[in-house]
Design an enzyme around this catalytic site. Structure first.
Site, PDB file in Angstrom:
ATOM      1  N   HIS A   1       0.833  -1.205   0.000  1.00  0.00           N
ATOM      2  CA  HIS A   1       0.000   0.000   0.000  1.00  0.00           C
ATOM      3  C   HIS A   1       0.871   1.260   0.000  1.00  0.00           C
ATOM      4  CE1 HIS A   1      -3.374  -2.670   0.950  1.00  0.00           C
ATOM      5  NE2 HIS A   1      -4.174  -1.646   0.700  1.00  0.00           N
TER       6      HIS A   1
ATOM      7  N   LYS B   1      -9.165 -10.070   7.157  1.00  0.00           N
ATOM      8  CA  LYS B   1      -9.521 -10.755   8.398  1.00  0.00           C
ATOM      9  C   LYS B   1      -9.791  -9.711   9.467  1.00  0.00           C
ATOM     10  CE  LYS B   1      -6.199 -12.550  10.815  1.00  0.00           C
ATOM     11  NZ  LYS B   1      -5.053 -13.390  11.195  1.00  0.00           N
TER      12      LYS B   1
END
Length: 191
Positions: free
Chosen positions: A40, A98
């Protein structure tokens, strides 16, 4: 095996995701891109190396051996909370990970994208439904590189929808209410 009540989705995603609701069961087929923290950060500085329109980012650092995905479980998505806005602005329509994500991400998803949860500890199951297609930013290392993976009906749950629905927040609220009924005098603070 998938649920008979699940909704089949294919990438690139379109506005069909806007009708999903937190708690819906889906299967996802098509290309997705793994990305953790370092990927990212690299995308913020160097640009997104794939077409983000309708794309899905999987918060995952897979184990790859001999050009095959060996295991590919999700990582904790909350780590990507401050790094999510720019990929949604670029057109990404889905995130997989998650655990929950922040209220800020929930707001950023409104009217444009969804967050899917995949059960942690099921990395072998995930890998059984994946084929490796390519890699970007390989210099970041195996776990941090962006892997292009083709999914075949990966089962997922809509954790955050495009309407502000948040499965993790709802479960937390319900658990708190049950706890308060069982222990009404408990303030929840430790001594």
């Amino acid at each position: 095996m998938t649920s008979p009540d699940s909704i089949d989705l294919k990438t690139p995603l379109g506005d069909e995701v806007l009708s999903l609701h937190a708690g819906d069961l889906v299967t996802l087929t098509g290309n997705v891109y793994t990305a953790r923290d370092e990927a990212h950060l690299r995308m913020k500085t160097d640009g997104i190396p794939f077409d983000p329109k309708g794309a899905v980012i999987y918060h995952c650092g897979p184990v790859v051996q001999n050009n095959k995905i060996v295991v590919a479980g999700p990582t904790t998505s909350a780590r990507m909370n401050p790094l999510t806005g720019f990929v949604l602005d670029a057109g990404v329509k889905g995130l997989i990970g998650k655990g929950g994500m922040s209220p800020e991400v929930r707001d950023q998803l409104k009217d444009r994208a969804v967050y899917f949860a995949f059960t942690g500890g099921c990395a072998n199951l995930a890998a059984a439904r994946m084929d490796l297609q390519g890699v970007f930013f390989e210099d970041l290392g195996m776990a941090e590189a962006i892997w292009q993976i083709r999914l075949d009906h990966l089962p997922l749950v809509v954790a955050m929808d495009a309407h502000g629905g948040d499965l993790f927040a709802a479960v937390e609220k319900s658990a708190h209410e049950v706890f308060q009924r069982a222990y009404p005098t408990c303030t929840g603070t430790r001594r």
